[in-house]
Design an enzyme around this catalytic site. Structure first.
Site, PDB file in Angstrom:
ATOM      1  CG  MET A  91      -1.830  -1.088   1.172  1.00  0.00           C
ATOM      2  SD  MET A  91      -3.001  -1.450   2.175  1.00  0.00           S
ATOM      3  CE  MET A  91      -4.181  -0.372   1.815  1.00  0.00           C
ATOM      4  CB  CYS A  92       1.866   3.591   2.743  1.00  0.00           C
ATOM      5  SG  CYS A  92       0.066   4.014   3.035  1.00  0.00           S
ATOM      6  CB  VAL A  93       6.185   0.632   1.091  1.00  0.00           C
ATOM      7  CG1 VAL A  93       7.445   0.548   0.510  1.00  0.00           C
ATOM      8  CG2 VAL A  93       6.352   0.734   2.837  1.00  0.00           C
TER       9      VAL A  93
END
Length: 162
Positions: A114-116
């Site tokens: 997701m965020c990485v």
């Protein structure tokens, strides 16, 4: 060329003794801490990215699980975000980083897929050279896959794009 370290979403929700704790939190956190200390010792700029959950969520700003686990030191930037891609949440971030001479970004932290992943691709789209070291990001078991499988898939995908 200046390389910066992004420490993405290393917050209490992933490491506290709580239902959202990452399955490999006990192994991952020391690796993240060691990489952060190496970057600091090398004089690399460090940017801490903090996810702001929606109001009423346990990771909403000010809630206990929102707090960063690896405390920023004086001079280290803290960037908040409300979407998976830090650059999407902060449209002026790329320009600020370039003004500081940053041309390359190393990403470590949470959540791998997701965020990485999204922040890595956002940084790439913004024109930065990007790296995401294997073993320095974590996630949860999901959709019938183990966290280890998901991390390996992210590593393989990013290896073809970065």
């Amino acid at each position: 060329m200046t390389k910066a370290l992004f420490v993405i979403d290393v917050q209490q929700w992933g490491f506290a003794d709580y239902e959202w704790r990452l399955p490999d939190a006990d192994e991952l956190l020391p690796r993240l801490r060691a990489r952060l200390e190496q970057a600091r010792e090398a004089g690399m700029p460090v940017i801490h990215v903090q996810n702001d959950g929606a109001e009423g969520e346990l990771d909403a700003p000010g809630e206990p699980l929102w707090n960063l686990v690896l405390a920023p030191k004086d001079g280290e930037l803290v960037v908040n975000k409300t979407s998976q891609d830090t650059f999407e949440s902060n449209p002026d971030l790329a320009a600020k980083l370039r003004e500081s001479g940053i041309t390359e970004i190393e990403m470590i932290g949470c959540q791998s897929e997701m965020c990485v992943r999204s922040t890595a691709l956002g940084a790439l789209a913004a024109g930065f050279k990007v790296s995401v070291p294997a073993g320095l990001h974590g996630t949860y078991d999901s959709d019938g896959k183990s966290a280890e499988q998901i991390k390996a898939e992210v590593d393989a995908e990013l290896a073809t794009k970065l």
